[in-house]
Design an enzyme around this catalytic site. Structure first.
Site, PDB file in Angstrom:
ATOM      1  N   THR A 150     -18.684   0.392  -5.178  1.00 49.66           N
ATOM      2  CA  THR A 150     -18.342   1.052  -4.270  1.00 49.66           C
ATOM      3  C   THR A 150     -17.069   0.809  -3.743  1.00 49.66           C
ATOM      4  OG1 THR A 150     -20.891  -0.074  -3.493  1.00 49.66           O
ATOM      5  CG2 THR A 150     -18.643  -0.062  -1.589  1.00 49.66           C
ATOM      6  N   ARG A 178     -33.967   4.088  -1.232  1.00 46.21           N
ATOM      7  CA  ARG A 178     -32.760   2.817  -1.420  1.00 46.21           C
ATOM      8  C   ARG A 178     -31.347   2.650  -0.408  1.00 46.21           C
ATOM      9  NH1 ARG A 178     -27.909   0.374  -3.782  1.00 46.21           N
ATOM     10  NH2 ARG A 178     -28.658  -1.777  -3.835  1.00 46.21           N
ATOM     11  N   GLY A 180     -28.516  -0.184  -0.708  1.00 46.55           N
ATOM     12  CA  GLY A 180     -28.052  -1.573  -0.949  1.00 46.55           C
ATOM     13  C   GLY A 180     -26.672  -2.541   0.722  1.00 46.55           C
ATOM     14  N   ASP A 181     -25.963  -2.647   0.128  1.00 49.61           N
ATOM     15  CA  ASP A 181     -25.162  -3.476   1.168  1.00 49.61           C
ATOM     16  C   ASP A 181     -24.787  -2.354   2.096  1.00 49.61           C
ATOM     17  OD1 ASP A 181     -23.857  -3.918  -0.945  1.00 49.61           O
ATOM     18  OD2 ASP A 181     -22.296  -4.512  -0.830  1.00 49.61           O
ATOM     19  N   THR A 201     -19.137  -5.293  -3.063  1.00 51.79           N
ATOM     20  CA  THR A 201     -18.592  -4.674  -4.031  1.00 51.79           C
ATOM     21  C   THR A 201     -20.181  -5.298  -4.989  1.00 51.79           C
ATOM     22  OG1 THR A 201     -18.818  -2.647  -5.894  1.00 51.79           O
ATOM     23  CG2 THR A 201     -16.986  -4.178  -5.654  1.00 51.79           C
TER      24      THR A 201
HETATM   25  C1  SD4 Z   1     -25.514  -1.545  -3.862  1.00 53.09           C
HETATM   26  N1  SD4 Z   1     -23.574  -2.462  -3.451  1.00 53.09           N
HETATM   27  O1  SD4 Z   1     -25.345  -0.048  -3.140  1.00 53.09           O
HETATM   28  C2  SD4 Z   1     -22.976  -1.511  -3.754  1.00 53.09           C
HETATM   29  C3  SD4 Z   1     -22.967  -0.765  -5.358  1.00 53.09           C
HETATM   30  C4  SD4 Z   1     -22.070  -1.576  -5.166  1.00 53.09           C
HETATM   31  O2  SD4 Z   1     -20.730  -2.288  -7.348  1.00 53.09           O
HETATM   32  O3  SD4 Z   1     -20.817  -2.358  -4.816  1.00 53.09           O
HETATM   33  N2  SD4 Z   1     -21.957  -1.538  -6.757  1.00 53.09           N
HETATM   34  O4  SD4 Z   1     -25.805  -1.748  -4.270  1.00 53.09           O
END
Ligand code: SD4
Length: 291
Positions: A150, A178, A180-181, A201
């Site tokens: 990210t 889905r 994520g954070d 990330t």
């Molecule tokens: C997620 N944190 O969607 C993000 C993906 C990410 O390094 O940062 N990957 O979970």
């Protein structure tokens, strides 16, 4: 003082321009959003924006966020399909009193109603990756959930205002819907101009368990340096999850306080981040695991 810090090397081009803008006295919000949009526009970065890798259904669902550290206003989108710059939609949402976090069809409809451009975000290259991974998953029993980075960028302007923005296609082969954070305030990002900001990330399912970005900012407020806050949050979360589950996903963070001091921490072997401040030349670092 001014400063900017970003997850990963891929932010370098955007950060270079943003650093010039911040040094010239431009406001943080514009600099940070433009820097994230530059990563979104680049088709070869396969985890952000155009060229991002798809869900298990073969669709590109994008997440992005923006937070203004002066007002604590934030905007975020999740599972946004075929809109050119999710971070610009998130920034626009941060100006709304309500409906700050929109997902899926609702996010798309709102973006279109505000004049944001439609764009097919799935590239031929991403389709090839998808087909290859489908075959590998069947043939070799590989976990589908890799290939994810990210972009998260924090800016501090010469007026003392801070902001943060994130953008991602999330985990490759994630389920439709889905999140994520990255679009979740407190987990993927947090910013308070009176203290500082953080962004994360890695594996969102684990980063969210620690409310990672908020926790880093809270520790900076209690007197931790950015580096102390980043290290302690990442490694305490890692220990906590390891002791409960015996496994933990990738966890990497960057943070900056409102004096332009910065920190980064990771539980993976090497994590690149990009930083520049009034006192520090533009540099890409490889952070190493320090635990
Ligand atoms: C997620 N944190 O969607 C993000 C993906 C990410 O390094 O940062 N990957 O979970």
């Amino acid at each position: 003082m001014w400063g900017i810090i970003a997850t990963w090397r891929m932010a370098l081009e955007g950060v270079t321009e943003a650093a010039t803008a911040l040094a010239a006295g431009h406001p943080t919000a514009r600099a940070v959003v433009d820097a994230v949009a530059a990563v979104e526009d680049f088709p070869l970065y396969k985890s952000v924006g155009y060229g991002g890798l798809p869900t298990e259904n073969g669709e590109v669902e994008l997440d992005a966020a923006f937070m203004d550290g002066d007002t604590l206003a934030f905007g975020a989108v999740g599972n946004l399909v075929d809109i050119a710059n999710p971070v610009r939609v998130a920034h626009a949402l941060s100006r709304q009193r309500y409906n700050s976090l929109l997902v899926g069809q609702g996010a798309r409809e709102w973006a279109l109603s505000q004049g944001f451009a439609e764009k097919t975000m799935l590239t031929d290259r991403a389709v090839q990756h998808y087909r290859k991974r489908c075959r590998e998953t069947l043939d070799k029993g590989l976990s589908p959930y890799d290939g994810h980075d990210t972009v998260g960028i924090i800016g501090l302007d010469t007026q003392g205002s801070m902001s943060v923005a994130t953008s991602t296609s999330g985990l490759f082969m994630k389920k439709r819907g889905r999140l994520g954070d990255s679009p979740i305030i407190g987990s993927g990002f947090y910013c308070d101009s009176q203290i500082g900001a953080a962004t994360a990330t890695g594996v969102g399912e684990d980063l969210m368990k620690g409310c990672t970005s908020y926790e880093i900012v809270r520790r900076m407020a209690q007197g931790a340096t950015p580096q102390q806050a980043a290290d302690s949050v990442v490694f305490e979360l890692e220990d906590n999850l390891m002791s409960r589950f015996g496994r933990v996903g990738d966890l990497s963070v960057v943070c900056m306080n409102n004096r332009g001091e910065f920190g980064a921490a990771t539980n993976i072997k090497t994590f690149s981040f990009t930083v520049a401040t009034a006192n520090h030349p533009l540099t890409v670092y490889l952070a190493e695991r320090r635990h």
